[in-house]
Design a protein around this motif. Sequence first.
Motif, mmCIF file in Angstrom:
data_model
loop_
_atom_site.group_PDB
_atom_site.id
_atom_site.type_symbol
_atom_site.label_atom_id
_atom_site.label_comp_id
_atom_site.label_asym_id
_atom_site.label_seq_id
_atom_site.Cartn_x
_atom_site.Cartn_y
_atom_site.Cartn_z
ATOM 1 N N CYS A 110 0.943 -1.125 -0.035
ATOM 2 C CA CYS A 110 -0.009 0.030 -0.019
ATOM 3 C C CYS A 110 0.894 1.007 -0.079
ATOM 4 O O CYS A 110 0.332 2.611 -0.222
ATOM 5 C CB CYS A 110 -0.970 -0.047 1.226
ATOM 6 S SG CYS A 110 -0.230 0.240 2.878
ATOM 7 N N GLU A 111 2.201 1.157 0.460
ATOM 8 C CA GLU A 111 2.978 2.183 0.400
ATOM 9 C C GLU A 111 2.927 3.281 1.491
ATOM 10 O O GLU A 111 3.521 4.466 1.630
ATOM 11 C CB GLU A 111 3.247 3.038 -0.959
ATOM 12 C CG GLU A 111 3.586 1.989 -2.301
ATOM 13 C CD GLU A 111 3.638 2.851 -3.391
ATOM 14 O OE1 GLU A 111 4.250 4.178 -3.346
ATOM 15 O OE2 GLU A 111 3.198 2.293 -4.518
ATOM 16 N N SER A 112 1.859 2.938 2.414
ATOM 17 C CA SER A 112 1.882 3.919 3.426
ATOM 18 C C SER A 112 3.059 4.007 4.289
ATOM 19 O O SER A 112 3.506 5.187 4.748
ATOM 20 C CB SER A 112 0.617 3.452 4.271
ATOM 21 O OG SER A 112 0.991 2.182 5.379
ATOM 22 N N CYS B 264 0.311 0.729 9.554
ATOM 23 C CA CYS B 264 0.219 -0.389 8.325
ATOM 24 C C CYS B 264 -0.938 -1.028 8.509
ATOM 25 O O CYS B 264 -1.137 -1.673 9.438
ATOM 26 C CB CYS B 264 1.376 -1.237 8.694
ATOM 27 S SG CYS B 264 1.398 -2.609 7.549
#
Length: 59
Positions: free
Chosen positions: A13-15, A52
């Motif tokens: 998700c690249e968070s 996350c």
Amino acid sequence: MAIVIDADACMACESCVELCPEVFAMNDDGDLAVVLDPSSTAECAEEAMEACPAEAISM
């Protein structure tokens, strides 16, 4: 304290990368987050762990 990403749980998700780019990055395929500095003490690493959605980051 070693920062680890569970590759099986990571949703890409690249968070973590957005919150803490000095510690996390996406792999070359863009389908998995990787840890750049497993021994980092950056505060943003803990923020990324808490944010996350897959709970894939541990310390």
